[in-house]
Write a protein that holds these residues in place. Structure first.
Motif, PDB file in Angstrom:
ATOM      1  N   ALA A  97      61.867 -55.896-102.680  1.00  0.00           N
ATOM      2  CA  ALA A  97      62.184 -57.258-103.116  1.00  0.00           C
ATOM      3  C   ALA A  97      63.509 -57.349-103.842  1.00  0.00           C
ATOM      4  N   GLU A  98      63.941 -56.248-104.455  1.00  0.00           N
ATOM      5  CA  GLU A  98      65.197 -56.277-105.213  1.00  0.00           C
ATOM      6  C   GLU A  98      66.422 -56.143-104.313  1.00  0.00           C
ATOM      7  N   HIS A  99      66.204 -55.864-103.032  1.00  0.00           N
ATOM      8  CA  HIS A  99      67.307 -55.710-102.090  1.00  0.00           C
ATOM      9  C   HIS A  99      67.331 -56.886-101.106  1.00  0.00           C
ATOM     10  N   THR A 100      68.411 -56.994-100.347  1.00  0.00           N
ATOM     11  CA  THR A 100      68.519 -58.037 -99.331  1.00  0.00           C
ATOM     12  C   THR A 100      67.776 -57.593 -98.078  1.00  0.00           C
ATOM     13  N   VAL A 101      66.912 -58.454 -97.566  1.00  0.00           N
ATOM     14  CA  VAL A 101      66.125 -58.145 -96.369  1.00  0.00           C
ATOM     15  C   VAL A 101      66.277 -59.280 -95.362  1.00  0.00           C
ATOM     16  N   SER A 102      66.473 -58.935 -94.102  1.00  0.00           N
ATOM     17  CA  SER A 102      66.546 -59.949 -93.043  1.00  0.00           C
ATOM     18  C   SER A 102      66.087 -59.335 -91.736  1.00  0.00           C
ATOM     19  N   TYR A 103      65.919 -60.188 -90.731  1.00  0.00           N
ATOM     20  CA  TYR A 103      65.701 -59.676 -89.387  1.00  0.00           C
ATOM     21  C   TYR A 103      67.023 -59.136 -88.851  1.00  0.00           C
ATOM     22  N   ALA A 104      66.941 -58.122 -88.009  1.00  0.00           N
ATOM     23  CA  ALA A 104      68.140 -57.564 -87.390  1.00  0.00           C
ATOM     24  C   ALA A 104      68.654 -58.507 -86.317  1.00  0.00           C
ATOM     25  N   PRO A 105      69.963 -58.579 -86.152  1.00  0.00           N
ATOM     26  CA  PRO A 105      70.494 -59.397 -85.052  1.00  0.00           C
ATOM     27  C   PRO A 105      70.149 -58.750 -83.714  1.00  0.00           C
ATOM     28  N   LEU A 106      69.846 -59.574 -82.728  1.00  0.00           N
ATOM     29  CA  LEU A 106      69.721 -59.040 -81.379  1.00  0.00           C
ATOM     30  C   LEU A 106      71.092 -58.560 -80.920  1.00  0.00           C
ATOM     31  N   ASP A 107      71.119 -57.708 -79.901  1.00  0.00           N
ATOM     32  CA  ASP A 107      72.358 -56.997 -79.579  1.00  0.00           C
ATOM     33  C   ASP A 107      73.365 -57.816 -78.773  1.00  0.00           C
ATOM     34  N   PHE A 108      73.309 -59.145 -78.869  1.00  0.00           N
ATOM     35  CA  PHE A 108      74.371 -59.979 -78.303  1.00  0.00           C
ATOM     36  C   PHE A 108      75.635 -59.788 -79.137  1.00  0.00           C
ATOM     37  N   SER A 109      76.782 -59.830 -78.488  1.00  0.00           N
ATOM     38  CA  SER A 109      78.033 -59.550 -79.197  1.00  0.00           C
ATOM     39  C   SER A 109      78.271 -60.514 -80.350  1.00  0.00           C
ATOM     40  N   TRP A 110      77.962 -61.819 -80.134  1.00  0.00           N
ATOM     41  CA  TRP A 110      78.235 -62.795 -81.189  1.00  0.00           C
ATOM     42  C   TRP A 110      77.336 -62.607 -82.409  1.00  0.00           C
ATOM     43  N   SER A 111      76.063 -62.255 -82.177  1.00  0.00           N
ATOM     44  CA  SER A 111      75.151 -62.100 -83.305  1.00  0.00           C
ATOM     45  C   SER A 111      75.451 -60.824 -84.086  1.00  0.00           C
ATOM     46  N   VAL A 112      75.758 -59.746 -83.379  1.00  0.00           N
ATOM     47  CA  VAL A 112      76.072 -58.491 -84.055  1.00  0.00           C
ATOM     48  C   VAL A 112      77.384 -58.612 -84.842  1.00  0.00           C
ATOM     49  N   SER A 113      78.399 -59.219 -84.225  1.00  0.00           N
ATOM     50  CA  SER A 113      79.692 -59.387 -84.910  1.00  0.00           C
ATOM     51  C   SER A 113      79.539 -60.204 -86.187  1.00  0.00           C
ATOM     52  N   ARG A 114      78.798 -61.297 -86.092  1.00  0.00           N
ATOM     53  CA  ARG A 114      78.628 -62.134 -87.278  1.00  0.00           C
ATOM     54  C   ARG A 114      77.842 -61.404 -88.356  1.00  0.00           C
ATOM     55  N   ALA A 115      76.824 -60.653 -87.964  1.00  0.00           N
ATOM     56  CA  ALA A 115      76.054 -59.896 -88.946  1.00  0.00           C
ATOM     57  C   ALA A 115      76.944 -58.884 -89.663  1.00  0.00           C
ATOM     58  N   TYR A 116      77.802 -58.207 -88.920  1.00  0.00           N
ATOM     59  CA  TYR A 116      78.726 -57.253 -89.548  1.00  0.00           C
ATOM     60  C   TYR A 116      79.650 -57.980 -90.536  1.00  0.00           C
ATOM     61  N   ARG A 117      80.150 -59.153 -90.153  1.00  0.00           N
ATOM     62  CA  ARG A 117      81.050 -59.886 -91.043  1.00  0.00           C
ATOM     63  C   ARG A 117      80.324 -60.347 -92.304  1.00  0.00           C
ATOM     64  N   GLN A 118      79.048 -60.684 -92.161  1.00  0.00           N
ATOM     65  CA  GLN A 118      78.273 -61.130 -93.305  1.00  0.00           C
ATOM     66  C   GLN A 118      77.898 -59.967 -94.229  1.00  0.00           C
ATOM     67  N   ILE A 119      77.357 -58.912 -93.639  1.00  0.00           N
ATOM     68  CA  ILE A 119      76.861 -57.782 -94.438  1.00  0.00           C
ATOM     69  C   ILE A 119      78.007 -56.955 -95.001  1.00  0.00           C
ATOM     70  N   GLN A 120      79.085 -56.793 -94.219  1.00  0.00           N
ATOM     71  CA  GLN A 120      80.241 -56.001 -94.632  1.00  0.00           C
ATOM     72  C   GLN A 120      79.830 -54.611 -95.115  1.00  0.00           C
ATOM     73  N   PRO A 121      79.107 -53.862 -94.287  1.00  0.00           N
ATOM     74  CA  PRO A 121      78.597 -52.560 -94.742  1.00  0.00           C
ATOM     75  C   PRO A 121      79.687 -51.496 -94.780  1.00  0.00           C
ATOM     76  N   ASP A 122      79.563 -50.601 -95.720  1.00  0.00           N
ATOM     77  CA  ASP A 122      80.410 -49.418 -95.713  1.00  0.00           C
ATOM     78  C   ASP A 122      79.841 -48.371 -94.756  1.00  0.00           C
ATOM     79  N   ALA A 123      78.533 -48.418 -94.561  1.00  0.00           N
ATOM     80  CA  ALA A 123      77.884 -47.520 -93.598  1.00  0.00           C
ATOM     81  C   ALA A 123      76.606 -48.173 -93.099  1.00  0.00           C
TER      82      ALA A 123
END
Length: 437
Positions: A101-127
């Motif tokens: 609960a103390e962390h951010t949780v969401s459903y994973a994006p489906l592997d469409f290019s637009w959904s994955v790209s946007r998820a990366y831009r939102q999450i901005q993960p280092d790894a």
């Protein structure tokens, strides 16, 4: 060109599967939630002022649970680190929301290019850390575009999966080469990754994290609370059938009826693997005219008085295993390939499984080599196992102790995983918060 070809293939598959998807959504409540997160990548953004932010992906309940010791170890190693946890299934999502609960949780994006790209831009993960294995082309390929490392933790590759991936080696090989690190559970899995094209220099055998973070202490507060809630007395013999699949509950009930004629102190705790089957199993039990109670209807003022308790809850199985003297681990009498038997083994229960356990072949081999596991094939052999375990206390306890020793001897994978990830995470990046697109 390749990206849009993938999008076309995915859309075609969704179109073909749409009748089933609609049916499952209406009848089982599946696939209804998280549309924007899955199809559009509209996931929560990265927290501000974090030194490191990791995207952890876990498909369902089993993978969600194994993240716990890894998250704890990462927090100890990298103070201030934050996590975005994604899941694929509804059950996994519900458990992650509760467990983390103390962390951010969401459903994973489906592997469409637009959904994955946007998820990366939102999450901005280092790894990005993928639990066990999720070979989604865009998810893996886009990591480098967004300046993120990507790795597999607790990697496993069954013989069946290896054969399937081998048929599309032209696609799988380049994806595996893009992974910065793979922590494989054992040498066999590591060899299969290499055979499919992974870089041997990026693979390390760590053992299974599933052996870590498991308490062998039956006196833990949650287990004690469940014993009281279920009305389990000291003289009762508790048999827990966990992670059962369709077709297994009738076998459990037949064996319980037969064993109960000889073991009057026997209690059965029945835990279906999938939440959408809770009502189905309850209806079946009602049709058999055998008294039972549902865990969801129990309270401190309304404890169980029945010999059969249906555990219709998510995320509690681990603690319920601590109540069991005798265990049957489901998914092993049908074609599922078995479920995780490590937890009941860690608690020192006398553990049984069906013959079909290829998903946990390595664990089964270790337990059988130590004479710490019994394989049953039908209601008759299951009844014989339950009766023997209930009547022969010494035999039951010795098998349980051997099982516990096997689990304790395998622990330490989390530490080895952290050591393997350090080249990807050291030194921590000091980043300024970037506004999501």
């Amino acid at each position: 060109m390749f990206t849009w070809l993938l999008n076309f293939v995915y859309l075609a598959l969704v179109t073909v599967a749409s009748p089933y998807l609609v049916w499952a959504a209406v009848t089982k409540g599946k696939y209804r939630e998280g549309f924007a997160e899955k199809f559009l990548g509209r996931v929560p953004g990265r927290p501000e002022r974090t030194s490191q932010h990791l995207w952890l992906h876990a498909v369902s309940v089993g993978e969600v649970n194994l993240l716990a010791p890894l998250i704890k170890a990462l927090q100890q190693t990298y103070p201030g680190i934050t996590f975005h946890i994604t899941t694929t299934t509804k059950a996994g999502h519900e458990l992650a929301k509760t467990k983390y609960a103390e962390h951010t949780v969401s459903y994973a994006p489906l592997d469409f290019s637009w959904s994955v790209s946007r998820a990366y831009r939102q999450i901005q993960p280092d790894a990005v850390l993928l639990a066990e294995l999720e070979l989604w082309p865009n998810l893996i390929r886009f990591a480098d575009r967004h300046d993120a490392k990507i790795a597999v933790v607790n990697g496993r590759l069954s013989e069946k999966s290896h054969r399937g991936y081998d048929r599309i080696r032209f696609l799988v090989g380049p994806l595996l080469k893009k992974l910065d690190w793979i922590g494989a559970q054992d040498e066999t899995y590591a060899g299969r990754f290499i055979d499919l094209g992974a870089n041997p220099d990026n693979i390390q055998v760590t053992g299974s994290i599933k052996f870590d973070g498991i308490t062998p202490d039956r006196q833990n507060p949650q287990t004690l609370a469940f014993r009281e809630l279920a009305g389990l007395a000291r003289e009762n013999i508790v048999w827990l059938a966990g992670s059962t699949q369709q077709g297994e509950e009738p076998i459990m009930l037949e064996a319980f009826r037969a064993a109960r004629q000889e073991i009057h102190r026997l209690k059965l705790l029945l835990v279906p693997r999938h939440p959408h089957r809770f009502d189905e199993v309850a209806t079946y039990l009602e049709s058999q005219s055998i008294p039972f109670q549902r865990r969801s209807q129990l309270t401190a003022d309304n404890r169980s008085e029945s010999d059969i308790l249906l555990i219709d809850s998510v995320g509690e199985l681990s603690a319920w295993w601590g109540t069991a003297d005798i265990a049957f681990v489901g998914g092993s009498l049908g074609n599922r390939g078995g479920q995780n038997m490590i937890e009941p083994a860690a608690y020192g229960a006398a553990v049984s499984v069906g013959p079909n356990t290829w998903n946990f072949k390595d664990v089964v081999e270790r337990l059988r080599a130590a004479e710490a596991l019994t394989v049953v094939r039908d209601a008759e052999s299951l009844t014989a196992f339950v009766v023997k375990a209930a009547q022969d206390t010494t035999w039951r306890q010795q098998q349980g102790e051997r099982a516990k020793e096997v689990v304790l001897a395998q622990q330490g994978a989390t530490t080895r995983t952290i050591d393997g990830l350090k080249p990807l995470l050291d030194p921590p990046k000091i980043v300024k918060f970037r506004t999501a697109a």
